[in-house]
Design an enzyme around this catalytic site. Structure first.
Site, PDB file in Angstrom:
ATOM      1  N   GLU A   1      44.572 -25.873 -25.691  1.00 54.23           N
ATOM      2  CA  GLU A   1      43.510 -26.289 -26.608  1.00 54.23           C
ATOM      3  C   GLU A   1      44.162 -26.555 -27.952  1.00 54.23           C
ATOM      4  OE1 GLU A   1      39.977 -24.407 -29.318  1.00 54.23           O
ATOM      5  OE2 GLU A   1      40.277 -23.484 -27.347  1.00 54.23           O
TER       6      GLU A   1
ATOM      7  N   LYS B   1      32.309 -20.809 -24.750  1.00 54.51           N
ATOM      8  CA  LYS B   1      33.303 -20.094 -25.544  1.00 54.51           C
ATOM      9  C   LYS B   1      32.572 -19.016 -26.335  1.00 54.51           C
ATOM     10  CE  LYS B   1      36.516 -20.855 -29.417  1.00 54.51           C
ATOM     11  NZ  LYS B   1      37.322 -21.869 -30.113  1.00 54.51           N
TER      12      LYS B   1
ATOM     13  N   ARG C   1      42.690 -29.034 -36.722  1.00 51.70           N
ATOM     14  CA  ARG C   1      42.705 -28.404 -38.045  1.00 51.70           C
ATOM     15  C   ARG C   1      43.740 -29.022 -38.976  1.00 51.70           C
ATOM     16  NH1 ARG C   1      42.424 -21.998 -36.218  1.00 51.70           N
ATOM     17  NH2 ARG C   1      40.518 -22.174 -34.955  1.00 51.70           N
TER      18      ARG C   1
END
Length: 209
Positions: free
Chosen positions: A41, A129, A45
């Site tokens: 993943e 999640k 960012r």
């Protein structure tokens, strides 16, 4: 609607990775794969995250590539266009969830409360999640959710380490965990891909249902 169930069964740990320099993306992904972890993943960012996604998608086809920290529909579109095969959000709004589901890739929406779990479940998703796992209540909280809502499977992420991962993985409603410990920033900066391979190999002893 693409199911995320298969995503959760690739590895007991989904590495959550932030890459500053795109030239590190391919060797990092290969180091994880060499250690037996064939999923990643990659968080959005950094300004160069999409370039890193593209490089992994083009050069490491044997790793399942996800994009994390999806906050907007535009990010979801860009991630899929760059080669992301599944999407992960830290939280979710009805608008964002609708948009991600329209893209026909597996989606792991982030939830932290029972109400959020129920709202996502209403949309037909039973894989989510749980974030931020540690601050939101940890294994005890997930165990409590499992009593009234046993049909949902979680990938808890946030504050999980190699030492605490088994506490989550032993729960019947946890299929895998997300963790950043497999790709320490220092190892990436020093291009110590052997360390990352060794850390990935260490996940083999963890239990995954």
């Amino acid at each position: 609607m693409a199911s995320a169930t298969s995503v959760l069964h690739v590895s007991p740990v989904i590495p959550v990775v932030t890459i500053e320099e795109p030239q590190h993306a391919v060797p990092l992904a290969r180091a994880l794969a060499d250690g037996g972890v064939r999923i990643i993943e990659l968080t959005l960012r950094t300004q160069s995250a999409l370039e890193s996604l593209k490089r992994i998608a083009n050069e490491v086809p044997d790793i399942l590539l996800g994009a994390g920290t999806i906050l907007t529909p535009g990010q979801a579109d860009a991630a899929v266009a760059a080669g992301a095969q599944f999407l992960v959000s830290p939280g979710v709004t009805p608008f964002l969830l609708d948009h991600m589901l329209d893209l026909d890739v597996p989606v792991l929406p982030g939830v932290a409360t029972v109400g959020e779990v129920m709202a996502v479940l209403e949309r037909g998703l039973d894989t989510m999640k749980f974030f931020p796992a540690g601050p939101a209540g940890g294994p005890d909280y997930l165990a409590a959710i499992g009593a009234p809502i046993p049909q949902v499977q979680f990938c808890p992420t946030g504050g999980i380490s190699l030492e605490t991962a088994p506490e989550y993985l032993k729960l019947p409603n946890v299929t895998c965990v997300g963790g950043s410990w497999l790709t320490p920033r220092s190892a990436i900066e020093n291009q110590d891909w052997q360390q990352i391979t060794a850390l990935a190999q260490g996940t083999a002893s963890l239990k995954a249902e």
